[in-house]
Design a protein around this motif. Structure first.
Motif, PDB file in Angstrom:
ATOM      1  N   UNK A  54       6.492  -0.020  -8.151  1.00 15.11           N
ATOM      2  CA  UNK A  54       5.799   0.818  -7.182  1.00 15.11           C
ATOM      3  C   UNK A  54       4.330   0.386  -7.111  1.00 15.11           C
ATOM      4  N   UNK A  55       3.870  -0.089  -5.956  1.00 12.81           N
ATOM      5  CA  UNK A  55       2.517  -0.658  -5.878  1.00 12.81           C
ATOM      6  C   UNK A  55       1.428   0.401  -5.803  1.00 12.81           C
ATOM      7  N   UNK A  56       0.266   0.036  -6.270  1.00  7.41           N
ATOM      8  CA  UNK A  56      -0.908   0.888  -6.077  1.00  7.41           C
ATOM      9  C   UNK A  56      -1.494   0.610  -4.686  1.00  7.41           C
ATOM     10  N   UNK A  57      -1.298  -0.607  -4.230  1.00 11.20           N
ATOM     11  CA  UNK A  57      -1.767  -1.015  -2.908  1.00 11.20           C
ATOM     12  C   UNK A  57      -0.652  -1.721  -2.150  1.00 11.20           C
ATOM     13  N   UNK A  58      -0.722  -1.721  -0.841  1.00 11.45           N
ATOM     14  CA  UNK A  58       0.227  -2.490  -0.046  1.00 11.45           C
ATOM     15  C   UNK A  58      -0.445  -2.917   1.248  1.00 11.45           C
ATOM     16  N   UNK A  59       0.066  -3.975   1.851  1.00 10.24           N
ATOM     17  CA  UNK A  59      -0.485  -4.489   3.098  1.00 10.24           C
ATOM     18  C   UNK A  59       0.596  -4.450   4.173  1.00 10.24           C
ATOM     19  N   UNK A  60       0.525  -3.508   5.082  1.00 10.00           N
ATOM     20  CA  UNK A  60       1.581  -3.376   6.097  1.00 10.00           C
ATOM     21  C   UNK A  60       1.384  -4.323   7.270  1.00 10.00           C
ATOM     22  N   UNK A  61       2.441  -4.504   8.022  1.00 10.87           N
ATOM     23  CA  UNK A  61       2.386  -5.220   9.287  1.00 10.87           C
ATOM     24  C   UNK A  61       2.570  -4.188  10.393  1.00 10.87           C
ATOM     25  N   UNK A  62       1.503  -3.785  11.065  1.00 12.20           N
ATOM     26  CA  UNK A  62       1.610  -2.718  12.072  1.00 12.20           C
ATOM     27  C   UNK A  62       2.565  -3.042  13.211  1.00 12.20           C
ATOM     28  N   UNK A  75       3.454   3.860   6.256  1.00  9.60           N
ATOM     29  CA  UNK A  75       3.806   4.138   4.857  1.00  9.60           C
ATOM     30  C   UNK A  75       5.201   3.657   4.474  1.00  9.60           C
ATOM     31  N   UNK A  76       6.101   3.539   5.434  1.00 11.03           N
ATOM     32  CA  UNK A  76       7.464   3.099   5.142  1.00 11.03           C
ATOM     33  C   UNK A  76       7.491   1.699   4.537  1.00 11.03           C
ATOM     34  N   UNK A  77       6.432   0.934   4.755  1.00 13.54           N
ATOM     35  CA  UNK A  77       6.400  -0.446   4.279  1.00 13.54           C
ATOM     36  C   UNK A  77       5.918  -0.577   2.841  1.00 13.54           C
ATOM     37  N   UNK A  78       5.567   0.520   2.208  1.00 10.51           N
ATOM     38  CA  UNK A  78       4.983   0.444   0.869  1.00 10.51           C
ATOM     39  C   UNK A  78       6.011   0.231  -0.235  1.00 10.51           C
ATOM     40  N   UNK A  79       7.242   0.745  -0.066  1.00 10.12           N
ATOM     41  CA  UNK A  79       8.259   0.670  -1.127  1.00 10.12           C
ATOM     42  C   UNK A  79       9.610   1.078  -0.537  1.00 10.12           C
ATOM     43  N   UNK A  80      10.728   0.556  -1.063  1.00 12.70           N
ATOM     44  CA  UNK A  80      12.053   0.950  -0.549  1.00 12.70           C
ATOM     45  C   UNK A  80      12.293   2.457  -0.544  1.00 12.70           C
ATOM     46  N   UNK A  81      11.834   3.158  -1.586  1.00 11.40           N
ATOM     47  CA  UNK A  81      12.005   4.614  -1.622  1.00 11.40           C
ATOM     48  C   UNK A  81      11.260   5.288  -0.468  1.00 11.40           C
ATOM     49  N   UNK A  82      10.057   4.786  -0.164  1.00  7.59           N
ATOM     50  CA  UNK A  82       9.280   5.367   0.926  1.00  7.59           C
ATOM     51  C   UNK A  82       9.891   5.002   2.277  1.00  7.59           C
ATOM     52  N   UNK A  83      10.486   3.820   2.356  1.00  7.63           N
ATOM     53  CA  UNK A  83      11.180   3.415   3.574  1.00  7.63           C
ATOM     54  C   UNK A  83      12.325   4.387   3.867  1.00  7.63           C
ATOM     55  N   UNK A  84      13.098   4.725   2.835  1.00 11.74           N
ATOM     56  CA  UNK A  84      14.192   5.674   3.038  1.00 11.74           C
ATOM     57  C   UNK A  84      13.668   7.063   3.410  1.00 11.74           C
ATOM     58  N   UNK A  85      12.646   7.543   2.681  1.00 14.44           N
ATOM     59  CA  UNK A  85      12.115   8.885   2.937  1.00 14.44           C
ATOM     60  C   UNK A  85      11.556   9.000   4.349  1.00 14.44           C
ATOM     61  N   UNK A  86      10.898   7.949   4.827  1.00 15.98           N
ATOM     62  CA  UNK A  86      10.357   7.947   6.184  1.00 15.98           C
ATOM     63  C   UNK A  86      11.480   7.910   7.222  1.00 15.98           C
ATOM     64  N   UNK A 252      -8.690  -8.265   8.954  1.00 17.94           N
ATOM     65  CA  UNK A 252      -9.308  -9.573   9.104  1.00 17.94           C
ATOM     66  C   UNK A 252      -8.976 -10.505   7.947  1.00 17.94           C
ATOM     67  N   UNK A 253      -9.481 -11.761   7.988  1.00 18.50           N
ATOM     68  CA  UNK A 253      -9.186 -12.761   6.957  1.00 18.50           C
ATOM     69  C   UNK A 253      -9.532 -12.303   5.544  1.00 18.50           C
ATOM     70  N   UNK A 254     -10.585 -11.500   5.425  1.00 16.23           N
ATOM     71  CA  UNK A 254     -10.988 -11.022   4.096  1.00 16.23           C
ATOM     72  C   UNK A 254     -10.661  -9.552   3.910  1.00 16.23           C
ATOM     73  N   UNK A 255      -9.616  -9.101   4.592  1.00 13.87           N
ATOM     74  CA  UNK A 255      -9.261  -7.681   4.589  1.00 13.87           C
ATOM     75  C   UNK A 255      -9.034  -7.161   3.179  1.00 13.87           C
ATOM     76  N   UNK A 256      -9.356  -5.901   2.996  1.00 14.52           N
ATOM     77  CA  UNK A 256      -9.121  -5.285   1.690  1.00 14.52           C
ATOM     78  C   UNK A 256      -7.683  -4.795   1.623  1.00 14.52           C
ATOM     79  N   UNK A 257      -7.226  -4.491   0.441  1.00 12.71           N
ATOM     80  CA  UNK A 257      -5.865  -4.005   0.283  1.00 12.71           C
ATOM     81  C   UNK A 257      -5.762  -2.553   0.792  1.00 12.71           C
ATOM     82  N   UNK A 258      -4.608  -2.252   1.365  1.00 14.84           N
ATOM     83  CA  UNK A 258      -4.381  -0.897   1.827  1.00 14.84           C
ATOM     84  C   UNK A 258      -3.955  -0.002   0.681  1.00 14.84           C
TER      85      UNK A 258
END
Length: 261
Positions: A54-62, A75-86, A252-258
């Motif tokens: 389970x990540x502390x951060x994730x980078x989604x593809x909008x 948020x569905x892209x953060x983890x399989x469990x969250x994908x199911x819940x969403x 952007x290229x130097x984007x921070x983690x979500x």
């Protein structure tokens, strides 16, 4: 809610619709674990391994159509469990018309699976019936002050100092306009309205945006910029500027983690 608003400038689930969205999402988690749905092969094929770290951060593809869009920050892209819940939350929402909304999306297969799954387990006794209490009150020792100190630090973001050229294009440093309203004062007067709009459309936390606005106000003061012209047009253009800077910082290229909320 008053404390949360004061400390974080926003309240997660603070409206009826947002609260219901979160409750539907959490019900999805409850259903998954009560019936141990993650053990099913089809579930794993569609959502992935629930045992995934389970990540502390994730980078989604909008732009991804592999996931439903329910809670903000993709948020569905953060983890399989969250994908199911969403996915479950979208399926559960009354009159959501999910078959039409997600027609042609790969995510539709997940929704159809949830629909079949819920019909299958309807009326069946859950596999897990434990009454174990999670984080009972007598074991909690953290104060509210400590909680918000950690939460504010979690959303802290050092914004890039790249505002000067854009601010100078939007506002004026011409001495002829020295009697016009200071741009720093203009931003302060409209900051709450602009911050809420940008947070709504970008998904960024209002506390982070407020820090960026503080920087912009400071730069306007240093550059002695003035708000010249239509106030309504300036509000619109400044909102666009803040949105553009926010999206560049996030994607952007130097984007921070979500942040995985």
């Amino acid at each position: 809610m008053k404390i949360e608003k004061k400390m974080m400038l926003d309240v997660e689930g603070g409206t009826w619709s947002e609260c219901m969205a979160i409750l539907r999402h959490e019900t999805g988690h409850a259903m998954q674990h009560a019936y141990q749905l993650q053990r099913r092969r089809r579930w794993q094929q569609l959502f992935g391994a629930s045992s995934k770290h389970y990540p502390r951060y994730y980078r989604p593809n909008p732009a991804s159509r592999n996931y439903v869009q329910h809670l903000r920050l993709w948020y569905a892209q953060s983890h399989p469990d969250e994908d199911f819940a969403e996915t479950f939350a979208v399926w559960l929402r009354p009159r959501s018309k999910w078959r039409t909304r997600y027609a042609g999306w790969p995510a539709l297969k997940k929704l159809e699976y949830v629909d079949e799954l819920m019909q299958e387990i309807a009326g069946k006794r859950p596999l897990v019936t434990t009454r174990e209490r999670v984080d009972p009150l007598h074991q909690l020792s953290e104060t509210i002050g400590e909680h918000y100190q950690k939460k504010q630090a979690f959303y802290a973001f050092k914004a890039p100092k790249t505002y000067d050229r854009d601010l100078s294009r939007l506002f004026s440093a011409d001495p002829r306009h020295r009697r016009e309203q200071a741009a720093s004062l203009f931003i302060r007067r409209h900051r709450a309205q602009i911050r809420q709009l940008v947070a709504r459309w970008t998904g960024e936390n209002q506390l982070t945006l407020d820090a960026v606005l503080d920087d912009m106000i400071s730069r306007c003061r240093e550059l002695n910029l003035r708000a010249v012209g239509s106030k309504q047009k300036l509000v619109v253009n400044f909102t666009i500027l803040l949105t553009a800077k926010t999206m560049h910082a996030l994607f952007g290229p130097s984007r921070r983690k979500w942040i995985a909320l």
